[in-house]
Scaffold this active site. Sequence first.
Site, PDB file in Angstrom:
ATOM      1  N   CYS A   1       0.816  -1.223   0.000  1.00  0.00           N
ATOM      2  CA  CYS A   1       0.000   0.000   0.000  1.00  0.00           C
ATOM      3  C   CYS A   1       0.847   1.269   0.000  1.00  0.00           C
ATOM      4  CB  CYS A   1      -0.916   0.013   1.224  1.00  0.00           C
ATOM      5  SG  CYS A   1      -0.026   0.115   2.807  1.00  0.00           S
ATOM      6  N   ILE A   2       2.159   1.158  -0.158  1.00  0.00           N
ATOM      7  CA  ILE A   2       3.037   2.315   0.022  1.00  0.00           C
ATOM      8  C   ILE A   2       2.693   3.433  -0.950  1.00  0.00           C
ATOM      9  CG2 ILE A   2       5.435   3.094  -0.116  1.00  0.00           C
ATOM     10  CD1 ILE A   2       6.292   0.369   0.829  1.00  0.00           C
TER      11      ILE A   2
END
Length: 1016
Positions: A70-71
């Site tokens: 999810c960065i």
Amino acid sequence: MRVASLFSGAGGLDLGLEQAGHTIILQCESDPGCQQVLKYWFPGTLLAPDVCALETLPLGTDLVAAGFPCIDVSRAGLRRGVEGECTGLVRHVFRLLHRAKLDGRAVPWVLLENVEALVDRVHGGAPAIQSITDALEQLGYNSWAHRVVCTAGFGIPNRRRRLFLVASLHGDARDVLLSQGLQPCLGACCEHDADGKPLPTSKPCYECYQAPSLDTTDGMDKCSLAFDLGNARCPPGVDVCPTFTTSNSRICLALEKQVGIMRTTDAERVQGFPEGWTEPCWPILGPAMNMHRKPTREADSDARERARHALLGNAVSVPVAHWLGERLMDPYHKKYFGYSESLMPRELQSKADPMSKTQYDDLAELGGMSAGYLITGSKAHVQPADDPDNPSRMANGHGLDLPNDDGDRKTLVALGAGTSAEEGGAAAAGPETGSSPGDGGSGGREGGVRKVSSTNRTTRSNNLGLWPSCAFFVRRMGRFAVQGVSDCPVKLPYEPLGTFISEVGRSPTPSALHTYFMRLKEQGWDVQATVAKLLRAGAGHALPEETRGIVQLIGEAGDIAKKGELVWAKDACRANTYWPAEALDPFNLPPGVILSPAQMNPLNQRERGLYLPSSTAAAGEEAVKRAQEHRKIFVVFFGDKTFQWIFKDALLPFEPHREAKTAELEALLAGRTLTCSGHFKKAMQEVNVVRDMLQGTKNLGEASTDEEAGTKTLTHPALLTQAAQAAAAAAKMDRCGACEVCLSSQVNRRCYVVRAHSAAAAGHTGAQLAVLGRGCIGARVSCFWPLDEAWYQGQVMDYDRFQVRHTVIYEDGDREVIALWAPNQLVRIHNTPKDWPAEAEQIRRTQEARALANSQQIAAKAQHKAKMEEEAMEASKTPYERDRDARMANNNAALQRIMAGTDEILTPATPLPPPSKRAGAAAASIAAVDKPTYAGACAGNASAADASAAIAMRGEGAAAKEEAETAGAVSEGAPAGSTGAKSGGVGGGAGKRRGAAQTVSGECSNMKGGGKKQKS
């Protein structure tokens, strides 16, 4: 089902699915620590180390479960979307699904998990969820559905909101995700007595649970707080943990009588794991070493705990995964019957299953009319359904205008997921607001802090084109948004944080607490209740004095002097009713208050010449004088910070009309003539704060005043609230355009100058120096060094405008360039602002003297170095080289004297013989020379030069003998020359010149003869 797990992490999703009865046949994870956990708890399961190298899925795969990174989509990241390096790995999920489809064994079910920011639009681009759903539809999946699920709904005090997407080839994905718990709980979770009151023994669900209020002493003692010291994007949670991140080791708990960091075992329980689940992750062991573990050293304990917390921050909550596994075990057991549906805008419809405009309009007319459609004229228009000032707002909360009787076709536009700000509250969660650090909302349980909003009420948010947080797709039906869906699909009894966790770990450091609270203050949060809770829980020793209150410079204008006059003014946006406001006269503005261009825009050119002091010269003195009696002034309304220019004689003083106008507004609100009760409550709160400030400094609670230091610390609640309001307003300043952040490409970072002004308004000591720029040079300060846990005194010496940093030189000589405004900087001032100019002048003189001394020292060092090099070179020379250098020096000195005309030039009467015959004809040459001293010198020097050359050629063995013979030859051959040279000593005028001249001529002859001799 047979599950292939990609991006398995710590195995949270796998554990929940396995508990529900599914079989894990493949796991894929690249992190070494996660691999050790998976090998320990899932022995015998195929583990692939790299999803990029995975060519195909195992045979018989029924479900692909992937919690991809999810960065690049997180609100705390750089927001690169699915094109980012990490989040973009989801393309390998679609690659493997496509390969399975080509092999004739397409995977029937897909389960994806990520943060709820997946639905956000970033920089005007399409949301990441749109790219993912497009890919699933192109792969042939006939239905998909997604919704946001909160872990706290399963009875665990964990405020973790994540988006789950289910896609199916043949089934209906809505039956899995949307057939349970769509509506919020209204109290059915509790057991009731005969009178309908909840029983004391019954436990409500998370949605019905009412946390104790921090406004009372009793509630403050009963509740518990949890906050992440490393992430100030969200406030503390009351009886609930904030969203876990990879830095969970910094989550601080404030229980009834103890304050400390959350233990790792408790963090595992909060995520639904068994205690000790993540222990195998550290230390990292190489191949064939799993059976030979060495005991962990005590020095590695901190690294081990950080590694375990990082795994938990990325993991899927086990209870949520278990619920999804149960729904997938029998996906057709429960059916979805529809709930507040609305057709999504046409630009968000499927590209793999396109529909024409006629089909879209017909489909929009057939269903979903209760979902919040707005029927407009020829132009599409969206108005927020929860707008309190929308007169067409219906009881169900949806803005629905009925069609006209003319029968014309109207444009139907579905409302998106975004909503306008609540009355008197902060804006909806987003990248620039106080959203949860892990992209989860606060859940309405923000503890001890209150966000002070400075949003203009006249600003409307456009929801057109926003992707909803809950939606579904069915082929040949289109994409639909589902409004008002609860994030708690299961209504289980909720266990508060104080009963779930009974012990805490180590105590937090004072610097960590100070940094966290200053970051909150900088964003406009009021942290009074949180600080009071920590003090009652026994953390007073860990809270610095700067954290408990606000620090102000004595020489600067205080908040009281910066306030205008309290008045009652008619608000055109509220049916011309009188509303509490603050009046600012442009001709008599408080110190430090400047009207911005946006605030002066409502005035035309003529009004600017009459009502603004900077433009009165163009209007003329007579016109300005006539306008003074009847002119407009700037008025800011409390509650929503909107402003207007109103004639001065139309304003009413506040105190004489306070009771009457307050009662009038309450009556209008009670009769529903006005629908802005939230704004009214907030306005009266702000008015009370200003009234308390204007009553006098005796009620403001000055905790301490240090005249020598030039600062005062204020702790009165009214001042703290006012400081939070000022910080919230300063945070919305325009970017400076000249600092390092503004000139870089990192547009998502906040401007340094804006941050410095926000921190200064919130009471940060160092920030109040930083906003002065070079004006604070000369201030004597003390800076706290956390690693040393000590204060070091120094003086501000210089300022860097680009990085907004100051140079501080400490008493021990160390020099440091620091951002005084940074939240982690603890700064104290030791002299008043009036002393700074003299100190700055003294610093300038000291720097000049130091620069001069440094230059002299550098020059002396250079001379000393040159001298040492010369001595070393001289020591390394041979006797012949030293003699040659001495003769050359004498020649140069004599030449300089001759050129200066201070010596007599002596020349021989007859030419000298050739160099080769000069040594043998020395005696004959003496008779031919007019002056005997010159001839004697030439003969003597020639003999000495030949002897020296012979010594150099023969070697060291006969050196002593040759020197003796040379000395004898010189004494016998040139007695007159020796006498002349001797007579030309230090004290001899004409004798010195002569001897020198003779020596120079002799050296020249000798050099030529020597060269010839060596050459032959």
